[in-house]
Design a protein around this motif. Structure first.
Motif, mmCIF file in Angstrom:
data_model
loop_
_atom_site.group_PDB
_atom_site.id
_atom_site.type_symbol
_atom_site.label_atom_id
_atom_site.label_comp_id
_atom_site.label_asym_id
_atom_site.label_seq_id
_atom_site.Cartn_x
_atom_site.Cartn_y
_atom_site.Cartn_z
ATOM 1 N N GLU A 161 0.357 -13.870 6.003
ATOM 2 C CA GLU A 161 0.296 -13.067 4.907
ATOM 3 C C GLU A 161 -1.307 -13.484 3.989
ATOM 4 O OE1 GLU A 161 3.655 -13.744 2.767
ATOM 5 O OE2 GLU A 161 5.105 -12.841 5.093
ATOM 6 N N SER A 164 -0.451 -14.905 -0.488
ATOM 7 C CA SER A 164 0.395 -14.937 -0.934
ATOM 8 C C SER A 164 1.230 -15.566 -1.338
ATOM 9 C CB SER A 164 1.821 -14.468 0.529
ATOM 10 O OG SER A 164 1.004 -13.064 0.894
ATOM 11 N N SER A 179 -3.215 -18.144 1.388
ATOM 12 C CA SER A 179 -2.369 -17.870 2.470
ATOM 13 C C SER A 179 -1.481 -18.638 3.343
ATOM 14 C CB SER A 179 -3.778 -17.490 3.456
ATOM 15 O OG SER A 179 -4.399 -16.576 2.620
ATOM 16 N N LEU A 245 5.251 -10.253 -5.986
ATOM 17 C CA LEU A 245 5.000 -9.636 -5.056
ATOM 18 C C LEU A 245 5.818 -9.093 -5.222
ATOM 19 C CD1 LEU A 245 4.612 -9.877 -1.306
ATOM 20 C CD2 LEU A 245 5.502 -11.189 -1.695
ATOM 21 N N LYS A 247 8.403 -7.013 -1.770
ATOM 22 C CA LYS A 247 9.074 -6.484 -0.367
ATOM 23 C C LYS A 247 9.425 -5.126 -0.270
ATOM 24 C CE LYS A 247 8.735 -11.331 1.132
ATOM 25 N NZ LYS A 247 9.783 -11.692 1.754
ATOM 26 N N LYS A 273 0.498 -8.462 -5.082
ATOM 27 C CA LYS A 273 0.959 -8.335 -3.363
ATOM 28 C C LYS A 273 2.019 -7.376 -3.219
ATOM 29 C CE LYS A 273 -0.575 -9.720 1.080
ATOM 30 N NZ LYS A 273 -0.428 -10.784 0.830
ATOM 31 N N HIS A 275 4.044 -6.011 0.727
ATOM 32 C CA HIS A 275 4.376 -5.889 1.776
ATOM 33 C C HIS A 275 4.999 -5.176 2.628
ATOM 34 C CE1 HIS A 275 3.565 -11.023 2.097
ATOM 35 N NE2 HIS A 275 2.591 -10.179 1.741
ATOM 36 N N GLN A 315 0.582 -4.805 4.459
ATOM 37 C CA GLN A 315 -0.115 -5.389 3.211
ATOM 38 C C GLN A 315 -1.036 -5.224 2.408
ATOM 39 O OE1 GLN A 315 -1.501 -9.741 3.731
ATOM 40 N NE2 GLN A 315 -2.368 -9.041 6.182
#
Length: 349
Positions: A161, A164, A179, A245, A247, A273, A275, A315
């Motif tokens: 990742e 992240s 990371s 982030l 997800k 970010k 995912h 990602q």
């Protein structure tokens, strides 16, 4: 009613508690009287930047520890100070995958055996009443300590990742985002059929091989025509606001996948970010991969048993990653980084 994150942080600011160095310590499972010490430990190590609210909330720590979703092991001194922590918690849709993390040692106790003893306490003697499919963990890549621990306990790298984790307190300018290397200890592996997306066929075969996981690989027979007659996409979205982030967990891929993904990105613009977790048993996986790449997503890796069956991690990053920063220990993790960097370069070339 629980206190807010800001209320808990204000209490910790006013507390200004200082842990006395050089005390003896024991390693034990969580007791309710440890909750205040755990909040103090997070504050001492991460300041106000840890992206999960409940770590600063003693009452919430007591509540969560009453169930099976969180197992905490602490390093405790005779005075009751918590000087170390290792935790396992549910982070995957599969409830039998526990994530090991929150591996924290107070700065004044980092030259001791505490870190290793906490992890060994669980993995050498896990609770007998709990049955797991596997243990998942994330190692930071700004140093090698946690990666050495994963190697010791045979957690094999499976995904990478990029940038992240938010910067450590005081290191925002000097290092920046960190990371994470994902690793897995698979306890209950069973042979399964996996549909390999065309674009990542060789990468996934390599990861399956070094993890020693037996799978039957099937060709992806779906194209855009077949996908048009498929059902609706089933996905869920989780936000980690403090980490910037998003997800996106996808359990079925329908004809509306590209539209659904575009809608998620519109709704959550400006995040650091993103995912996506794609199901590796759907014959539409290749179409989904290309739709995600059209939105800027690139390879992340493999997550075995994530949905009780395997998932592909993709990602998307707001900025341009610095692939020279991560420090990596074993050849498999370096191979993973090469896969990720090559795909990012291919996407942005």
């Amino acid at each position: 009613m629980n206190n807010s994150r800001e209320q808990n942080l204000a209490r910790l600011r006013e507390d200004s508690y200082i842990v006395e160095p050089d005390q003896k310590f024991e390693v034990d499972y969580f007791k309710h009287e440890d909750a205040v010490g755990i909040a103090r430990l997070y504050y001492a190590v991460y300041g106000e930047n840890f992206p999960v609210d409940h770590v600063y909330d003693p009452d919430e720590l007591v509540r969560i520890n009453k169930g099976d979703d969180l197992i905490q092991i602490v390093g405790r001194t005779p005075k009751g100070d918590v000087v170390g922590l290792y935790a396992l918690f549910q982070a995957a849709p599969n409830p039998k995958i526990m994530e090991g993390g929150s591996w924290i040692v107070h700065p004044d106790y980092r030259g001791t055996s505490l870190g290793l003893r906490m992890v060994s306490r669980f993995h050498h003697r896990p609770p007998e009443d709990l049955e797991f499919d596997g243990f998942f963990g994330q190692s930071v890549c700004d140093h090698l300590t946690s990666q050495k621990l994963c190697k010791k306990f045979k957690a094999l790298p499976c995904a990478f990742e990029v940038e992240s984790m938010p910067p450590r307190s005081g290191e925002e300018e000097s290092y920046g985002y960190i990371s994470l290397l994902d690793g897995m200890i698979v306890l209950r592996n069973s042979s399964d059929e996996v549909v390999l997306p065309f674009r990542y066929d060789s990468q996934l075969r390599d990861i399956y091989e070094w993890m020693g996981l037996n799978r039957s690989f099937l060709p992806d027979t779906f194209g855009a025509e077949e996908l048009a007659s498929a059902g609706e996409t089933n996905l869920s979205v989780k936000l980690l606001d403090e980490a910037g982030l998003v997800k996106v967990e996808v359990e079925s891929i329908g004809s509306d996948f590209a539209e659904c993904l575009a809608g998620v990105l519109r709704e959550h613009q400006g995040m650091h970010k993103y995912h996506i977790y794609l199901p590796l048993w759907c014959y539409s996986i290749s179409v989904a991969v290309e739709a995600a790449r059209a939105e800027g997503f690139f390879f992340g890796g493999l997550l075995p048993l994530w949905y009780e069956r395997d998932a592909l991690l993709l990602q998307k990053l707001a900025g341009t990653p610095d692939f020279s920063k991560p420090s990596l220990l074993v050849k498999e993790s370096k191979a993973l980084l090469n896969m990720v960097e090559a795909d990012w370069n291919d996407l942005h070339g």
